[in-house]
Scaffold this motif. Structure first.
Motif, PDB file in Angstrom:
ATOM      1  N   TYR A  22      45.913  27.853  54.808  1.00 20.99           N
ATOM      2  CA  TYR A  22      46.049  26.399  54.930  1.00 20.99           C
ATOM      3  C   TYR A  22      47.429  25.949  54.459  1.00 20.99           C
ATOM      4  O   TYR A  22      48.133  25.211  55.155  1.00 20.99           O
ATOM      5  N   PHE A  23      47.830  26.387  53.261  1.00 18.02           N
ATOM      6  CA  PHE A  23      49.099  25.942  52.707  1.00 18.02           C
ATOM      7  C   PHE A  23      50.283  26.572  53.434  1.00 18.02           C
ATOM      8  O   PHE A  23      51.338  25.946  53.566  1.00 18.02           O
ATOM      9  N   ALA A  24      50.116  27.804  53.908  1.00 23.98           N
ATOM     10  CA  ALA A  24      51.188  28.421  54.684  1.00 23.98           C
ATOM     11  C   ALA A  24      51.457  27.608  55.952  1.00 23.98           C
ATOM     12  O   ALA A  24      52.613  27.343  56.309  1.00 23.98           O
ATOM     13  N   GLN A  25      50.390  27.187  56.632  1.00 26.62           N
ATOM     14  CA  GLN A  25      50.568  26.358  57.815  1.00 26.62           C
ATOM     15  C   GLN A  25      51.138  24.991  57.441  1.00 26.62           C
ATOM     16  O   GLN A  25      51.976  24.436  58.166  1.00 26.62           O
ATOM     17  N   ALA A  26      50.685  24.449  56.315  1.00 25.75           N
ATOM     18  CA  ALA A  26      51.164  23.135  55.885  1.00 25.75           C
ATOM     19  C   ALA A  26      52.670  23.161  55.612  1.00 25.75           C
ATOM     20  O   ALA A  26      53.401  22.245  56.022  1.00 25.75           O
ATOM     21  N   ILE A  27      53.135  24.200  54.925  1.00 29.06           N
ATOM     22  CA  ILE A  27      54.564  24.308  54.618  1.00 29.06           C
ATOM     23  C   ILE A  27      55.379  24.434  55.898  1.00 29.06           C
ATOM     24  O   ILE A  27      56.426  23.790  56.063  1.00 29.06           O
ATOM     25  N   GLY A  28      54.903  25.267  56.817  1.00 33.04           N
ATOM     26  CA  GLY A  28      55.623  25.429  58.073  1.00 33.04           C
ATOM     27  C   GLY A  28      55.691  24.133  58.858  1.00 33.04           C
ATOM     28  O   GLY A  28      56.748  23.761  59.397  1.00 33.04           O
ATOM     29  N   ALA A  29      54.559  23.423  58.939  1.00 32.87           N
ATOM     30  CA  ALA A  29      54.531  22.161  59.681  1.00 32.87           C
ATOM     31  C   ALA A  29      55.404  21.106  59.018  1.00 32.87           C
ATOM     32  O   ALA A  29      56.123  20.354  59.693  1.00 32.87           O
ATOM     33  N   ALA A  30      55.359  21.033  57.683  1.00 32.68           N
ATOM     34  CA  ALA A  30      56.174  20.052  56.968  1.00 32.68           C
ATOM     35  C   ALA A  30      57.659  20.341  57.147  1.00 32.68           C
ATOM     36  O   ALA A  30      58.473  19.422  57.331  1.00 32.68           O
ATOM     37  N   THR A  31      58.019  21.622  57.100  1.00 30.49           N
ATOM     38  CA  THR A  31      59.426  21.989  57.286  1.00 30.49           C
ATOM     39  C   THR A  31      59.908  21.609  58.679  1.00 30.49           C
ATOM     40  O   THR A  31      60.994  21.032  58.842  1.00 30.49           O
ATOM     41  N   ALA A  32      59.107  21.928  59.701  1.00 30.14           N
ATOM     42  CA  ALA A  32      59.493  21.603  61.079  1.00 30.14           C
ATOM     43  C   ALA A  32      59.622  20.093  61.269  1.00 30.14           C
ATOM     44  O   ALA A  32      60.562  19.611  61.914  1.00 30.14           O
ATOM     45  N   ALA A  33      58.684  19.332  60.691  1.00 24.90           N
ATOM     46  CA  ALA A  33      58.735  17.877  60.831  1.00 24.90           C
ATOM     47  C   ALA A  33      59.950  17.299  60.120  1.00 24.90           C
ATOM     48  O   ALA A  33      60.588  16.353  60.609  1.00 24.90           O
ATOM     49  N   ALA A  34      60.296  17.871  58.957  1.00 23.51           N
ATOM     50  CA  ALA A  34      61.482  17.406  58.234  1.00 23.51           C
ATOM     51  C   ALA A  34      62.752  17.709  59.023  1.00 23.51           C
ATOM     52  O   ALA A  34      63.639  16.856  59.172  1.00 23.51           O
ATOM     53  N   HIS A  35      62.840  18.914  59.563  1.00 26.17           N
ATOM     54  CA  HIS A  35      64.022  19.289  60.342  1.00 26.17           C
ATOM     55  C   HIS A  35      64.184  18.396  61.570  1.00 26.17           C
ATOM     56  O   HIS A  35      65.313  18.057  61.957  1.00 26.17           O
TER      57      HIS A  35
END
Length: 330
Positions: free
Chosen positions: A76-89
Motif C-alpha cells: 500500500y505505502f509503496a504504491q502511495a509513495i510512487g503515486a505521490a512522487t509522480a503527481a508531484a513531478h
C-alpha cells in the motif's frame, strides 16, 4: 514570501528568542548542541534571505506514532509513495519520503513547501510540529482534527467494510471476525465501527481478532481457529492479515474456502496467485495519493483556498478464498 524572523526560528527550534539571538551572534552561555541546532534551523528556514518557497513536498507515514518501522515494504505505502512522487513531478515539485518516527528536529527544519501525511493517528506527534511552521498539510486518511490550510482524501471505509461483511454473509458465513488493531488512525477506527454496526444490524456479537504486528507467522491465530466456536470467515484490514490467516488455517488443517472464508485489504498482486487466490479490498492508493498531492499543491499555490475533502471508493476483488458458491456452481 515574508522574511524569516528570529521568532520563527525560536518556534521551530523550540527555544526562546533570546537563545536564538545569542546563538546567532555568538554570545551567551549555550550548550554547543543548542547553538548548533539554532544555526541548523536558521539555515533550513532561510534566515537572512527572502526564503522562497522550495518546490519540494514532504511525505510522512505516522501510523504508529513514535515506533520505527519500514512502511516502504508494505505494498500500500509503496504504491502511495510512487503515486505521490509522480503527481508531484507532474506539477513541477520534488517529493521527499522520510522514515517513520523521525526526530522532531528533522520535521522542524526540513525545507519543504508542504507535507503529505499518511495514516495520521489521533494525537499524531508530527502534525503539531508541522503546524507550528505554518506549513500546508494534506492527509491521505481523514485526520481527527483538520485545521486551516489543510486538506484530506480518504475512502469510505465504513461502506467498504459493510460490503465485505455482506459478501461473506451471502456466501453463508455466520461467525465473521474482523482482524484489526492496534492502530488508532481513522482507517482502523472506521472499520471497527462499521463492523460493530453491521453486527448490531444482523443481531450477532462482534468478533475482533487483534492484529499482532510481530507475529509474522500468524501463530496467534492458531488457538482462535482451533476453538469449537471459531470464526467461519475473517476480514483482515491490513496487508499481512491474509498471509497470516492462510498460514494458520493451513497449519491446523482448515480448507479455504470450505472451512474458512477469507478477505483482506491489500494492494499486493501476489494475493491473486495464492492457492486458493485470496479476495482483497483495494483502497486505490494511486488515486488517493495523487488527489492528496494535487490538493496540497493547490494549498501551497493558493493560500486562501479551502478545498473540499475527496472520497475515493474502495474496490472489492472477489476470488476463490471467499466464494464457495462460485466453486460449487462451476
Amino acid at each position: 514570501m515574508p522574511r524569516v524572523t528570529i521568532a520563527d526560528i525560536a518556534r521551530a527550534a523550540e527555544v526562546s528568542t533570546a537563545t536564538v539571538s545569542n546563538a546567532l551572534n555568538g554570545t551567551g552561555r549555550l550548550a554547543d548542541t543548542t547553538r548548533a541546532r539554532v544555526h541548523a534551523t536558521a539555515a533550513a528556514l532561510g534566515y537572512g534571505a527572502a526564503a522562497p518557497v522550495p518546490r519540494v513536498l514532504g511525505l510522512a507515514v505516522t501510523t504508529y506514532g513514535p515506533l520505527p518501522w519500514n512502511f516502504a515494504d508494505v505494498p500500500y505505502f509503496a504504491q502511495a509513495i510512487g503515486a505521490a512522487t509522480a503527481a508531484a513531478h507532474a506539477r513541477g515539485y520534488a517529493l521527499t519520503a522520510l522514515p517513520a518516527a523521525p526526530a522532531a528536529a528533522l520535521w522542524r527544519t526540513i525545507p519543504v513547501a508542504g507535507v503529505l501525511i499518511l495514516d495520521s493517528p489521533a494525537g499524531d506527534p508530527v502534525v503539531p510540529v508541522l503546524r507550528a511552521r505554518g506549513l500546508p498539510l494534506a492527509f491521505d486518511g481523514r485526520p481527527s482534527d483538520p485545521g486551516p490550510r489543510e486538506a484530506w482524501v480518504d475512502n469510505d471505509h465504513r461502506a467498504a467494510t459493510r460490503d465485505v461483511l455482506d459478501h461473506l454473509a451471502a456466501q453463508g458465513a455466520r461467525r465473521i471476525a474482523l482482524m484489526a488493531g492496534p492502530g488508532d488512525e481513522h482507517y482502523t477506527r472506521e472499520c471497527l465501527a462499521a463492523h460493530r454496526e453491521w453486527c448490531a444490524d444482523h443481531g450477532v456479537a462482534p468478533r475482533v481478532i487483534p492484529f499482532a504486528p510481530a507475529d509474522t507467522d500468524g501463530r496467534t491465530l492458531d488457538a482462535v481457529l482451533r476453538d469449537p466456536g471459531r470464526p467461519d470467515a475473517i476480514y483482515g484490514i491490513y496487508d499481512p492479515c491474509g498471509r497470516r490467516a492462510h498460514a494458520a488455517a493451513t497449519r491446523i488443517g482448515l480448507r479455504l474456502p470450505g472451512d474458512l472464508l477469507l478477505v483482506c485489504a491489500s494492494e499486493d498482486p501476489a494475493y491473486a496467485t495464492t492457492e486458493p487466490p485470496l479476495s482483497t479490498v483495494s483502497l486505490l492508493p494511486r488515486l488517493t495519493c495523487a488527489a492528496a498531492v494535487s490538493l496540497l499543491i493547490d494549498l501551497i499555490e493558493h493560500p486562501d483556498l479551502t478545498p473540499e475533502p475527496v472520497i475515493v471508493p474502495a474496490r472489492l476483488d472477489i476470488r476463490a478464498s471467499s466464494s464457495p458458491l462460485r466453486l460449487t456452481e462451476g
